[in-house]
Structures are given as structure tokens and as C-alpha cells.
Scaffold this active site. Structure first.
Site, PDB file in Angstrom:
ATOM      1  N   LYS A 256       0.847  -1.195   0.000  1.00 22.50           N
ATOM      2  CA  LYS A 256       0.000   0.000   0.000  1.00 22.50           C
ATOM      3  C   LYS A 256       0.881   1.242   0.000  1.00 22.50           C
ATOM      4  CE  LYS A 256      -3.948   2.004   2.503  1.00 22.50           C
ATOM      5  NZ  LYS A 256      -4.846   1.847   3.668  1.00 22.50           N
TER       6      LYS A 256
ATOM      7  N   SER B 238      -9.801   1.949   2.788  1.00 19.93           N
ATOM      8  CA  SER B 238      -8.922   2.684   1.898  1.00 19.93           C
ATOM      9  C   SER B 238      -7.902   1.806   1.168  1.00 19.93           C
ATOM     10  CB  SER B 238      -8.153   3.770   2.674  1.00 19.93           C
ATOM     11  OG  SER B 238      -7.315   3.171   3.644  1.00 19.93           O
TER      12      SER B 238
ATOM     13  N   SER C  17     -10.002  -0.429   6.993  1.00 18.32           N
ATOM     14  CA  SER C  17      -9.435  -0.304   5.651  1.00 18.32           C
ATOM     15  C   SER C  17      -8.752  -1.535   5.075  1.00 18.32           C
ATOM     16  CB  SER C  17      -8.453   0.855   5.599  1.00 18.32           C
ATOM     17  OG  SER C  17      -9.161   2.037   5.428  1.00 18.32           O
TER      18      SER C  17
END
Ligand code: GLN
Length: 446
Positions: A52, A127, A151
Site C-alpha cells: 500500500k 482505503s 481499511s
């Protein structure tokens, strides 16, 4: 092979922001040498991993999906990245996300939104949407995401993959760009539970560089997967199957509980009475912490700086005005307001007290039960654009993941079927540092 699949599919899915072809090739050569020399192989030998883009990687651009950091090249690796390298995994690229991890649909990326591989018209969740979509589309063997209020779990649920949020403090946050420091945790997204146990094994453990890292013994997560759940005591909170949860999601989760029952587990309904306050509490606390954490982005120390500026204040003002997207600004304003003098007691302090009550709800249930089970999210993935103009509805998607984050306990989302053609996630929540039971339950079910 991973890059070939990315080339084939990522034009549509848009899971990646930056690819690391050269770096991956160099690392691959080192692994080849290892094979030749017969040196011992790491736990994740040769596995292509996506990271990420809020986890820093030395010399590899790290943007947090923000224009502010669109040219930021970190000078060090996050602890999890060093650990993955030590385990011989290969970093193939940096994954798209909501800007600074604020969002639940990936539409807050300042580059482009990620699309759900099951249906390109739907959101992948957020997210860590890029992290979930990349695994679902076969564009990485596993990925790392971060979870502040859901997330990792919510995108895993929307994309039909496995996502684990470890206990707060189990995995080092050193090198994770901070959103809400008392909640942020890094964890793996994988195709199945066994892979999740392997990746957790590689990244968990005490780190002196993170002041909230826990000094705990790391068990063998992989050997915990023995398939045995007989006598397991499961609590099912009535708040997690009540109003607001789609009928299809509820039905799918109830049939998953039947499967666990058939394996010898027993379940009973319980109550987590403060659930209804969790979303408000979280958005207050997380925004307060974010307003403080994001103060470092001033146009001087990191990222973009605007040109033609008069005073220093203008520099801050203009850099932040241009660098941050709307959602980030919304959170900074809310958090700054909540922390401002005269309001602190009424908002921040009050929210901290409610957080304690929420944590106590969990403590009480865990006195009698081994795990808590419910859906990961109240619905399946919604259509792109459906909620962008309605932040409050967007915030409510997190109702089932946020209480867990506030309590700091571990939880996994495992695929448990489909509702209206889209994947549904089963959330299995455990006691603090009892990832073994969470993984064992998920694995037996899977
Ligand atoms: N959707 C939540 C938020 O917008 C959770 C984000 C996260 O866990 N990083 O804050």
C-alpha cells in the site's frame, strides 16, 4: 509473470500507482543466486508482493495517493518492508488507496479510482482498495494494507479476498505514514487464510522504532491452522445483524455460522451495547489525530512546494490548499475544531471515554466466548459514484469494523459467499494477541 498480469489487467482495475520493475528484477537475481548457492530460503521466497502506498519504500516513490507527495522518494524502508525482504518476498509495486487512507471506496485517490475486479462498475472498498483488488485480480500474490477503521477488512470483503487486521501493536508502524496513530495497523491481504498466516508470521514482532510496538512472544501462526473448531464458543452480536445490514448479507453470514456449527462450534447471540456510538467516536478521534499528524505536510519538509510565494504563512497555506484533497481537508478541519481550546473536553475527551466503554463491551463478551462473528460490512460493494457526495453515508459503511479498531483487537475478513452477485465477507474477531484462534477459525471455515 506478475508484471505480465498487471500489464494485462491493471489498465482496467487501476490498483497500482507505481511499479517496481527494476527493483524487482534486481531482487529476483539475488534470489536466483540463493537458489544456486543453496542458501536457506526465506518464508515468502520469491512471492510477488504489492505494498500500500502509505508504507515507505526506500527509493521507491510513496505517494499516499496524494498530490502532496506525488514526487516523494523515501530514504528508508518501513520495518514491514525490511521484514518482507528478509523473508525473500519481492516488492513489485505500490498500491492505490484513498488519499492518506481516508475513505471507504478508493474514490478519494487523487490519481484515479481503483475498480472492483468482480464488477468494474463497483468500488473495491477502501482505503486499501488497491491492495484488495490486486489480490483479487491476480496482480500480486499477496499485498500489505493498513487498517485504521476497517481499511483492510472492508475492501477484502468487497473484493472477495482474505484481509487481516492484527492486534494494535503486533505489527510495527515504523514507516507507515500516520493517519490516526492510536488505531493504525498494517496487515496482509491474501487469497486464502494459510497465506495470511504466513505473511503475518513474517511481519509480526517487536520493533524498537515504534513506541507502541508490543513486546509479546510471536506464536507459530501456520501450525495453529489445525482445522479444529469443536467446542469453539462464538458470540454473535445482535447489533451486527440488525437494522442497516442487507438481507442478502445477513443470510450469507447465517449460513456461514451453520457451517461452523456443523464443525462442532457453538454460537449464541450477545450484545455490544455501545456499537451505535462507535462511528461518531471514531470519526472524532481519528480526525483529531489526523489533524495533528498531517501538520508535518507544510510544503517545506515533504512533498510539493508551491512557487511564487510571499510569506512563510502563504507557503503553508498555498501548499496545503493545493496538496490536499477535499476529504483530507474535511478531516483536518473537524479534528482541529475538536481539539481546539474550549472544545477539547466536550468532544475529544468525551470520545475517549466512549472508546473505553466500547472496549469494555468486547472485554465482557470475551470473558465467555473465544471469538465474535458477524459481517464485515453491512452491504456488498456499491457502484462507483454512488456515495461520493454523501460523506456521512460513506462513514456508516464502517459501522461493523470501527468498534474492533477502537477496541484494538484482531479481526479477519474471509469470503463467505455472494449477495446480489458480489462477494460477502465474514468478520471473525478475537481477543487481543489471539490471532491464532482468529486464523484457526477462519481456516476451518474456509
Ligand atoms: N473508512 C474509514 C475512514 O475513512 C477507515 C479508513 C481506514 O481504516 N484507513 O476513516
Amino acid at each position: 509473470e506478475a508484471f505480465r498480469k498487471i500489464g494485462e489487467r491493471d489498465e482496467k482495475v487501476q490498483a497500482y500507482i507505481t511499479l517496481n520493475e527494476e527493483g524487482a528484477r534486481t531482487q529476483g537475481k539475488k534470489l536466483d543466486d540463493k537458489l544456486v548457492s543453496g542458501e536457506e530460503r526465506g518464508l515468502l521466497f520469491g512471492l510477488p508482493a504489492g505494498i500500500k502506498d502509505n508504507i515507505v519504500t526506500e527509493g521507491l516513490r510513496t505517494t499516499c495517493a496524494s498530490q502532496f507527495l506525488s514526487n516523494f522518494n523515501p530514504v528508508y524502508d518501513a520495518t514491514v518492508v525490511s521484514k518482507l525482504r528478509a523473508a525473500d518476498a519481492v516488492t513489485i509495486g505500490k498500491l492505490n488507496m484513498d488519499e492518506f487512507a481516508m475513505g471507504g471506496s478508493n474514490e478519494n485517490s487523487s490519481f484515479y479510482p481503483v475498480r472492483n475486479p468482480w464488477n468494474l462498475e463497483r468500488v473495491p472498498g477502501g482505503s486499501s482498495g488497491g491492495s484488495a483488488a490486486a489480490v483479487a485480480a491476480g496482480e500480486a500474490f499477496f499485498t500489505l494494507g493498513s487498517d485504521t477503521g476497517g481499511s483492510i477488512r472492508q475492501p477484502a470483503s468487497y473484493c472477495g479476498v482474505v484481509g487481516l487486521k492484527p492486534t494494535y501493536g503486533l505489527v510495527s508502524r515504523f514507516g507507515l505514514v500516520a493517519f490516526a496513530s492510536s488505531l493504525d495497523q498494517i496487515g496482509p491481504l491474501t487469497k486464502n487464510v494459510e497465506d495470511s498466516a504466513y505473511v503475518l508470521q513474517a511481519i509480526a514482532g517487536y520493533d524498537g522504532m515504534d513506541s507502541t510496538s508490543a513486546k509479546v512472544e510471536i506464536p507459530d501462526y501456520v501450525s495453529a491452522l489445525n482445522g479444529d473448531v469443536s467446542g469453539l464458543r462464538i458470540a454473535v452480536p445482535k447489533e451486527y445483524l440488525g437494522e442497516g445490514v442487507d438481507a442478502g448479507v445477513k443470510e450469507t453470514v447465517l449460513s456461514a455460522l451453520k457451517v461452523l456449527e456443523s464443525l462442532g462450534a457453538v454460537w449464541e447471540e450477545v450484545s455490544l451495547p455501545h456499537t451505535e456510538y462507535a462511528v461518531a467516536t471514531y470519526y472524532l478521534l481519528a480526525s483529531s489525530e489526523a489533524s495533528s499528524n498531517l501538520a508535518r505536510f507544510d510544503g517545506v519538509r515533504y512533498g510539493q512546494r508551491v512557487d511564487h510565494i510571499g510569506s512563510l504563512l502563504d507557503l503553508y497555506h498555498e501548499s496545503r490548499t493545493q496538496g490536499f484533497g477535499d476529504e483530507v481537508k474535511r478531516r483536518i478541519m473537524l479534528g482541529t475544531y475538536a481539539l481546539s481550546s474550549g472544545y477539547y473536553d466536550a468532544y475529544y475527551l468525551k470520545a475517549q471515554k466512549v472508546r473505553t466503554l466500547i472496549k469494555r463491551d468486547f472485554d465482557q463478551v470475551f470473558e465467555k466466548y473465544d471469538v465474535i462473528i458477524g459481517p464485515t460490512a453491512p452491504t456488498t460493494a456499491f457502484k462507483l459514484g454512488a456515495q461520493v457526495d454523501d460523506p456521512l453515508t460513506m462513514y456508516l459503511n464502517d459501522i461493523l469494523t470501527i468498534p474492533v479498531s477502537l477496541a484494538g483487537v484482531p479481526a479477519i475478513s474471509v469470503p463467505c459467499g455472494f449477495a446480489d452477485g458480489m462477494p460477502v465477507g465474514l468478520q471473525i474477531i478475537g481477543k487481543a494477541f489471539d490471532e491464532s484462534t482468529v486464523l484457526r477459525t477462519a481456516h476451518a471455515y474456509e
